[in-house]
Design a protein around this motif. Structure first.
Motif, PDB file in Angstrom:
ATOM      1  N   TYR A 236      22.003  11.664  57.868  1.00  0.00           N
ATOM      2  CA  TYR A 236      20.832  12.112  58.627  1.00  0.00           C
ATOM      3  C   TYR A 236      19.828  12.891  57.780  1.00  0.00           C
ATOM      4  O   TYR A 236      18.637  12.904  58.081  1.00  0.00           O
ATOM      5  N   PRO A 304      15.541  15.781  59.605  1.00  0.00           N
ATOM      6  CA  PRO A 304      16.630  14.823  59.825  1.00  0.00           C
ATOM      7  C   PRO A 304      16.188  13.596  60.606  1.00  0.00           C
ATOM      8  O   PRO A 304      15.260  13.642  61.414  1.00  0.00           O
ATOM      9  N   ARG A 305      16.859  12.488  60.382  1.00  0.00           N
ATOM     10  CA  ARG A 305      16.711  11.283  61.179  1.00  0.00           C
ATOM     11  C   ARG A 305      17.379  11.508  62.534  1.00  0.00           C
ATOM     12  O   ARG A 305      18.310  12.300  62.649  1.00  0.00           O
ATOM     13  N   TRP A 306      16.933  10.778  63.544  1.00  0.00           N
ATOM     14  CA  TRP A 306      17.624  10.846  64.826  1.00  0.00           C
ATOM     15  C   TRP A 306      18.839   9.927  64.833  1.00  0.00           C
ATOM     16  O   TRP A 306      19.889  10.290  65.350  1.00  0.00           O
ATOM     17  N   PRO A 308      21.546   7.618  62.386  1.00  0.00           N
ATOM     18  CA  PRO A 308      22.023   7.653  60.987  1.00  0.00           C
ATOM     19  C   PRO A 308      21.463   6.507  60.171  1.00  0.00           C
ATOM     20  O   PRO A 308      21.102   5.456  60.713  1.00  0.00           O
ATOM     21  N   HIS A 380      24.022   9.226  67.211  1.00  0.00           N
ATOM     22  CA  HIS A 380      22.745   9.860  66.900  1.00  0.00           C
ATOM     23  C   HIS A 380      23.002  11.334  66.578  1.00  0.00           C
ATOM     24  O   HIS A 380      24.144  11.822  66.687  1.00  0.00           O
ATOM     25  N   LEU A 381      21.948  12.053  66.196  1.00  0.00           N
ATOM     26  CA  LEU A 381      22.107  13.405  65.667  1.00  0.00           C
ATOM     27  C   LEU A 381      22.766  14.339  66.677  1.00  0.00           C
ATOM     28  O   LEU A 381      23.583  15.185  66.299  1.00  0.00           O
TER      29      LEU A 381
END
Length: 427
Positions: A236, A304-306, A308, A380-381
């Protein structure tokens, strides 16, 4: 004998500081430290610093010894002598491990300290109980520092070393600045502060554990992972540990109303985005080439990405088809379109599995609650954060007991046969 007390005190403080320092320089010049030796020096020195400061504060309070010095004194302790003590019980013995085993080195250092402490008068005034403090220092400070240096030098107990490094990072970068600033939480803010630190530091702790579990290394630059880690928080965010530390500073600054913590957050950001990023990029580019550049271009350093990164280390989740609770878990995960996660019936595994099991291509395996926590990282995160919290020791064990009580206890995925191995049951 020197009769001038001021000159005597100056000699004590000068020799006390420069003796260990010159010995350290001489050993380094004789044979430059290797990467692992450098890591051992850093870790043992950090442990000595974190433990010797409270040891001396306790000694002053209990009267084991007192200091009589003018200038360079903090909380009643001469800074130069504390630094000398840290060198003598941290980096210096880390280098002496080249020629001496841990037990002999421990005995020699304690013997030397017992001889030198009385010679430090009048700067150090010893009471009749000072040997109690000496024994406490050896047990709490010296022996753990030497063991850490040895394990780091030999590349042993990587998981334990990661936990120790996490504790040292918290002590040096959070607890010590708060203590120096006089911003230690008190009253209702203690519980709130603990929750804030735990939540903000969770991704950083998970990232450090990922280094050990997947990369067989630690966050220390001189003791890095041997494999490129793109799983866990690294799927992430590229800098989860630095981001967590900045988040801790910002949260504590808001909670405690301490502006100096904002400066620490800014300093951490400048360091991370400047020298650390440049140094890390050069090292990882040389070590992993195209794999690193592909990862770097897809995963941001701070935001961060939502979901991965699809190129992260893939995983397989084995779920027993003859277990209604397990099937429900598998259906729930599948419905959320996991990234880089393959769900398979447990009966297809070459071994008999007794719990839900998560595996990676390199053979790493997690089972039970840990396997569920790993699977959550592929969603997801938000679910990843829940998984990292669920996999913290203590929390994980409690959750596994609860799961077993409610019917998720170990059971074979199929009847064992002589030609099939049995997978170890893991919680």
């Amino acid at each position: 004998m020197i009769h001038d007390p001021e000159l005597h005190a100056t000699l004590v403080r000068g020799l006390g500081l420069f003796g260990p320092l010159l010995a350290l320089v001489a050993l380094s010049a004789w044979r430059p430290p290797s990467r692992r030796e450098t890591a051992a020096m850093i870790v043992s020195g950090a442990w000595a610093l974190v433990t010797l400061l409270p040891l001396n504060l306790v000694a002053l309070r209990l009267g084991w010894w007192t200091f009589h010095a003018d200038g360079g004194v903090w909380l009643g302790m001469p800074v130069d002598l504390v630094v000398a003590w840290v060198l003598l019980w941290g980096p210096l013995p880390a280098l002496l491990l080249r020629v001496l085993p841990v037990p002999l080195l421990t005995a020699l250092l304690v013997w030397a300290d017992i001889l030198l402490m009385p010679l430090a008068a009048p700067v150090v005034d010893l009471s009749r109980l000072w040997l109690v403090g000496e024994f406490a220092g050896a047990v709490v400070c010296l022996i753990p520092a030497l063991l850490l240096a040895y394990w780091t030098r030999e590349g042993q107990l990587v998981h334990a070393r990661v936990w120790v490094q996490a504790g040292l990072a918290f002590g040096l970068m959070v607890a010590l600045p708060l203590f120096v600033l006089g911003a230690v939480p008190s009253g209702p803010t203690v519980f709130a502060g603990a929750q804030v630190v735990a939540l903000a530091g969770l991704p950083g702790l998970a990232a450090a554990r990922e280094f050990a579990r997947v990369g067989a290394g630690t966050p220390l630059p001189y003791d890095p992972p041997v494999r490129l880690v793109t799983s866990g928080p690294y799927a992430y965010l590229r800098n989860p540990m630095q981001t967590s530390m900045i988040a801790v500073y910002l949260a504590l600054a808001a909670l405690l109303g301490e502006p100096a913590l904002l400066l620490l957050a800014l300093s951490a950001l400048i360091y991370g985005a400047g020298f650390a990023d440049w140094h890390e990029d050069g090292q990882l580019r040389a070590a992993f080439g195209r794999r690193w550049t592909d990862y770097r271009s897809a995963v941001r350093p701070w935001l961060p990405r939502w979901r991965p990164w699809p190129g992260r280390t893939p995983g397989v989740l084995y779920v027993a088809a003859d277990c209604a609770m397990c099937r429900g878990l598998g259906a729930w995960v599948t419905a959320r379109s996991p990234v880089a996660l393959d769900l398979r019936p447990a009966a297809e595994h070459t071994e008999v599995l007794y719990r839900v099991t998560y595996e990676t291509p390199d053979g790493a395996r997690w089972s039970g609650v840990s396997a569920v926590a790993r699977a959550l990282e592929h969603l997801h995160l938000g679910w990843a954060l829940a998984g990292w919290a669920l996999d913290v020791p203590g929390v994980r064990h409690f959750a596994q007991v609860c799961a077993d009580v409610f019917g998720a206890g170990p059971r074979p995925s199929r009847a064992p046969s002589p030609d099939r191995g049995r997978a170890p049951a893991a919680g």
